[in-house]
Design a protein around this motif. Structure first.
Motif, PDB file in Angstrom:
ATOM      1  N   TYR A 180       0.857  -1.112  -0.052  1.00 51.43           N
ATOM      2  CA  TYR A 180       0.010  -0.041   0.100  1.00 51.43           C
ATOM      3  C   TYR A 180       0.787   1.234  -0.010  1.00 51.43           C
ATOM      4  O   TYR A 180       1.832   1.364   0.737  1.00 51.43           O
ATOM      5  CB  TYR A 180      -0.946  -0.136   1.106  1.00 51.43           C
ATOM      6  N   LEU A 181       0.702   2.139  -0.819  1.00 51.06           N
ATOM      7  CA  LEU A 181       1.486   3.245  -1.291  1.00 51.06           C
ATOM      8  C   LEU A 181       2.054   4.117   0.174  1.00 51.06           C
ATOM      9  O   LEU A 181       3.207   4.342   0.217  1.00 51.06           O
ATOM     10  CB  LEU A 181       0.990   4.098  -2.242  1.00 51.06           C
ATOM     11  N   THR A 182       1.058   4.700   0.869  1.00 50.11           N
ATOM     12  CA  THR A 182       1.398   5.445   2.050  1.00 50.11           C
ATOM     13  C   THR A 182       2.215   4.744   2.889  1.00 50.11           C
ATOM     14  O   THR A 182       3.179   5.149   3.691  1.00 50.11           O
ATOM     15  CB  THR A 182       0.116   5.936   2.749  1.00 50.11           C
ATOM     16  N   TYR A 183       2.129   3.417   3.176  1.00 49.30           N
ATOM     17  CA  TYR A 183       2.740   2.795   4.033  1.00 49.30           C
ATOM     18  C   TYR A 183       4.407   2.489   3.435  1.00 49.30           C
ATOM     19  O   TYR A 183       5.191   2.243   4.164  1.00 49.30           O
ATOM     20  CB  TYR A 183       2.296   1.260   4.589  1.00 49.30           C
ATOM     21  N   ILE A 184       4.339   2.048   2.088  1.00 44.49           N
ATOM     22  CA  ILE A 184       5.714   1.976   1.506  1.00 44.49           C
ATOM     23  C   ILE A 184       6.513   3.164   1.695  1.00 44.49           C
ATOM     24  O   ILE A 184       7.844   3.338   1.924  1.00 44.49           O
ATOM     25  CB  ILE A 184       5.576   1.803  -0.028  1.00 44.49           C
ATOM     26  N   LEU A 185       5.940   4.522   1.349  1.00 41.44           N
ATOM     27  CA  LEU A 185       6.402   5.580   1.682  1.00 41.44           C
ATOM     28  C   LEU A 185       7.027   5.999   2.640  1.00 41.44           C
ATOM     29  O   LEU A 185       8.240   6.647   3.183  1.00 41.44           O
ATOM     30  CB  LEU A 185       5.771   6.850   0.987  1.00 41.44           C
ATOM     31  N   ARG A 186       6.119   5.561   3.922  1.00 38.52           N
ATOM     32  CA  ARG A 186       6.524   5.626   5.196  1.00 38.52           C
ATOM     33  C   ARG A 186       7.903   4.907   5.648  1.00 38.52           C
ATOM     34  O   ARG A 186       8.705   5.423   6.281  1.00 38.52           O
ATOM     35  CB  ARG A 186       5.485   5.065   6.243  1.00 38.52           C
ATOM     36  N   ASP A 187       7.749   3.668   5.044  1.00 43.94           N
ATOM     37  CA  ASP A 187       9.103   3.126   5.381  1.00 43.94           C
ATOM     38  C   ASP A 187      10.519   3.400   4.686  1.00 43.94           C
ATOM     39  O   ASP A 187      11.286   3.613   5.228  1.00 43.94           O
ATOM     40  CB  ASP A 187       8.964   1.507   4.858  1.00 43.94           C
ATOM     41  N   HIS A 212      -5.292  12.371  -2.599  1.00 43.81           N
ATOM     42  CA  HIS A 212      -5.691  12.619  -4.062  1.00 43.81           C
ATOM     43  C   HIS A 212      -6.620  11.219  -4.662  1.00 43.81           C
ATOM     44  O   HIS A 212      -6.537  10.299  -4.230  1.00 43.81           O
ATOM     45  CB  HIS A 212      -4.502  12.868  -4.916  1.00 43.81           C
ATOM     46  N   ARG A 213      -7.436  11.677  -5.677  1.00 46.70           N
ATOM     47  CA  ARG A 213      -8.071  10.704  -6.437  1.00 46.70           C
ATOM     48  C   ARG A 213      -7.187   9.699  -6.932  1.00 46.70           C
ATOM     49  O   ARG A 213      -5.933  10.028  -7.109  1.00 46.70           O
ATOM     50  CB  ARG A 213      -8.674  11.193  -7.719  1.00 46.70           C
ATOM     51  N   PRO A 214      -7.497   8.425  -6.792  1.00 47.71           N
ATOM     52  CA  PRO A 214      -8.710   7.769  -6.500  1.00 47.71           C
ATOM     53  C   PRO A 214      -8.907   7.439  -4.849  1.00 47.71           C
ATOM     54  O   PRO A 214      -9.938   6.767  -4.563  1.00 47.71           O
ATOM     55  CB  PRO A 214      -8.609   6.209  -6.960  1.00 47.71           C
ATOM     56  N   ALA A 215      -7.826   8.159  -4.199  1.00 44.46           N
ATOM     57  CA  ALA A 215      -7.878   8.218  -2.757  1.00 44.46           C
ATOM     58  C   ALA A 215      -8.236   6.720  -2.072  1.00 44.46           C
ATOM     59  O   ALA A 215      -9.419   6.322  -1.376  1.00 44.46           O
ATOM     60  CB  ALA A 215      -9.146   9.058  -2.278  1.00 44.46           C
ATOM     61  N   THR A 216      -7.624   5.807  -2.284  1.00 44.75           N
ATOM     62  CA  THR A 216      -7.712   4.460  -1.949  1.00 44.75           C
ATOM     63  C   THR A 216      -7.353   4.464  -0.450  1.00 44.75           C
ATOM     64  O   THR A 216      -6.190   4.756  -0.158  1.00 44.75           O
ATOM     65  CB  THR A 216      -6.962   3.462  -2.871  1.00 44.75           C
ATOM     66  N   PRO A 217      -8.181   4.161   0.529  1.00 45.95           N
ATOM     67  CA  PRO A 217      -7.784   3.858   1.878  1.00 45.95           C
ATOM     68  C   PRO A 217      -6.969   2.537   2.051  1.00 45.95           C
ATOM     69  O   PRO A 217      -6.873   1.679   1.304  1.00 45.95           O
ATOM     70  CB  PRO A 217      -9.282   3.563   2.501  1.00 45.95           C
ATOM     71  N   ALA A 218      -6.204   2.550   2.937  1.00 44.14           N
ATOM     72  CA  ALA A 218      -5.665   1.375   3.594  1.00 44.14           C
ATOM     73  C   ALA A 218      -6.764   0.238   3.689  1.00 44.14           C
ATOM     74  O   ALA A 218      -7.708   0.429   4.114  1.00 44.14           O
ATOM     75  CB  ALA A 218      -4.749   1.485   4.931  1.00 44.14           C
ATOM     76  N   PRO A 219      -6.275  -1.063   3.499  1.00 39.61           N
ATOM     77  CA  PRO A 219      -7.407  -2.020   3.759  1.00 39.61           C
ATOM     78  C   PRO A 219      -8.349  -2.022   5.050  1.00 39.61           C
ATOM     79  O   PRO A 219      -9.471  -2.356   5.083  1.00 39.61           O
ATOM     80  CB  PRO A 219      -6.679  -3.554   3.612  1.00 39.61           C
ATOM     81  N   GLU A 220      -7.363  -1.747   5.983  1.00 37.38           N
ATOM     82  CA  GLU A 220      -7.966  -1.424   7.648  1.00 37.38           C
ATOM     83  C   GLU A 220      -8.863  -0.613   7.636  1.00 37.38           C
ATOM     84  O   GLU A 220      -9.673  -0.302   8.642  1.00 37.38           O
ATOM     85  CB  GLU A 220      -6.833  -1.757   8.767  1.00 37.38           C
ATOM     86  N   ASP A 221      -8.996   0.403   6.633  1.00 33.79           N
ATOM     87  CA  ASP A 221      -9.540   1.581   6.856  1.00 33.79           C
ATOM     88  C   ASP A 221     -10.903   1.811   6.065  1.00 33.79           C
ATOM     89  O   ASP A 221     -11.711   2.876   6.042  1.00 33.79           O
ATOM     90  CB  ASP A 221      -8.936   2.791   6.675  1.00 33.79           C
TER      91      ASP A 221
END
Length: 472
Positions: A180-187, A212-221
């Motif tokens: 998941y992009l946000t967590y990859i960037l966090r790491d 930003h679009r498509p604004a995909t949430p993390a699976p747990e959210d």
């Protein structure tokens, strides 16, 4: 001050008292500005320069940095520093806005008007890199940049596409990364902190793609906020807008289906996608704390622009009104602001680069339009009372449409250039070949009552029109 040169008495009796009083007054005048800038002067001479962390989200509305939606970010940055409640993006579109961050200039001066325009010349990253900072870009850079690594960044992980199993350019190599992009960037941000040389300060731009679009949430959210009420401010999808310029009057009202899909459902996805950003901020600041670097790190959280959720029948950005131009903006930096507070001066994206120059003790280029925020953080400054808002809307892009929908929307004319002057009380707007607008944003925060034809405001209109032409 004239009394110190008065011939009325000599330095005895009353004259002596007057001389002492004037001397004290002059001394106080000298001490006041020195006290306001003492911390800043110390920053410029100390060898241990502050670290700099810029956290920039994408299309986040100004009123979403809350304890409910982003509790960790609010507690760790906003509630531990200064929240600027009137922060503005001068051109509310991704690439122009990010170029203003990098240059400290209005779009009319850096030349990036749309997402297709390329940014030429050096940026604040070049300046900090040359000044000895260890520099990093993680996430979204500029829409017009192909993603290749740039030499002014020691660490480069640039987003190219996708929220799940995204395509990134990592140190010059384009690759698809699982996860998941946000967590990859966090790491990658945590990895960046591990690589910072012990003898260098760092400059990191952490720029998630969310919300930003498509604004995909993390699976747990994916099911968060299911009971959240729909967004229905007073200016939502109005039945009539006869006082608005023709480009806006020609916008059809959003249908029930559009409200459901393009506003209500998409808004939930945006808010849900911010949750992973919030966790990532917590992880990054947690690492800074563990390394003993938190108090010597200047941390700014903001968004590259806001977003319309049906106000004035609009969905998207790149229009002049408050929902797109105003953004969340909070700074944590203990050496200059130890007591959390709300700051109401007009600040903007153009002020970030001058602030970073000031922090690093390097010369601020004379062609920057912004001002250093450090005097405001220190609690005293002579500040601006007006800002420029300007845009070059493109066909369909500002309306929050997908690429396919934008291609189908080419028959619509969305190209009118606007410019406006935003003051503490008013916003005066001019749109090419269209009617003008004036709003009293104190009495009318939703900008619903256009005062341009109200004769009692003729003096205000003349003054603002003159200032817009003279100052910008």
């Amino acid at each position: 001050m004239t009394s110190s040169h008065s011939p009325r008495t000599g330095p005895t009796g009353v004259g002596l008292l007057a001389l002492v009083a004037v001397s004290l007054f002059v001394a106080m005048l000298a001490v006041i500005p020195a006290a306001c800038h003492r911390t800043n002067a110390a920053l410029k001479t100390q060898s241990d320069r502050p670290n700099i962390l810029i956290i920039m989200t994408d299309d986040q509305s100004h009123d979403t940095l809350t304890a409910e939606l982003m509790p960790r970010t609010k507690a760790l940055i906003a509630d531990a520093g200064v929240t600027f409640n009137r922060a503005y993006i001068s051109t509310p579109l991704c690439c122009p806005s990010r170029s203003s961050f990098l240059t400290g200039k209005y779009a009319r001066h850096h030349g990036v008007h749309t997402n297709d325009d390329k940014l030429d010349g050096p940026t604040i990253a070049n300046q900090l890199h040359q000044a000895g900072y260890y520099t990093g870009l993680i996430g979204k850079y500029l829409n017009s940049w192909p993603g290749d690594a740039r030499s002014e960044f020691d660490y480069w992980t640039a987003w190219k596409s996708g929220d799940v199993d995204p395509v990134l350019n990592v140190f010059g190599e384009t690759q698809q990364v699982s996860g998941y992009l946000t967590y990859i960037l966090r790491d990658h941000a945590l990895d960046f902190l591990d690589r910072v040389p012990s003898d260098k300060p760092f400059f990191l731009v952490f720029a998630p793609h969310a919300p930003h679009r498509p604004a995909t949430p993390a699976p747990e959210d994916e099911n968060l906020y299911s009971d959240l009420p729909p967004w229905r401010p007073p200016n939502f999808n109005p039945e009539s807008m006869t006082d608005k310029p023709s480009w806006l009057q020609s916008k059809a009202r959003l249908t029930d289906e559009e409200v459901d899909s393009r506003v209500d459902k998409f808004r939930l996805k945006q808010l849900r996608s911010l949750k992973a950003v919030d966790r990532s901020v917590d992880a990054i600041l947690g690492k800074l704390t563990a390394e003993g670097k938190l108090d010597n790190t200047f941390i700014l959280f903001y968004s590259d622009n806001g977003y319309y959720w049906g106000e004035y029948r609009l969905v998207g950005k790149n229009r002049v009104y408050e929902e797109a131009t105003r953004v969340p903006f909070a700074i944590r930096y203990s050496p200059l602001s130890q007591v959390p507070r709300i700051e109401s001066h007009l600040v903007g994206v153009i002020d970030i680069a001058p602030t970073l120059c000031d922090l690093a003790g390097i010369p601020t280029p004379a062609d920057m339009d912004g001002k250093s925020l450090l005097p405001l953080l220190a609690g005293g400054a002579t500040w601006r009372d007006a800002m420029l808002l300007e845009g070059w809307p493109t066909r369909g892009e500002e309306d929050g449409l997908s690429r396919k929908a934008r291609l189908q929307d080419l028959g619509a004319d969305h190209s009118a250039h606007f410019r406006a002057i935003r003051t503490d009380k008013y916003v005066y707007i001019e749109t090419e070949q269209d009617s003008r607008e004036l709003y009293d944003t104190t009495a009318d925060p939703y900008e619903m009552n256009n005062l341009i034809e109200d004769t009692s405001y003729l003096k205000v209109i003349r003054q603002l029109r003159k200032r817009l032409r003279r100052e910008f």
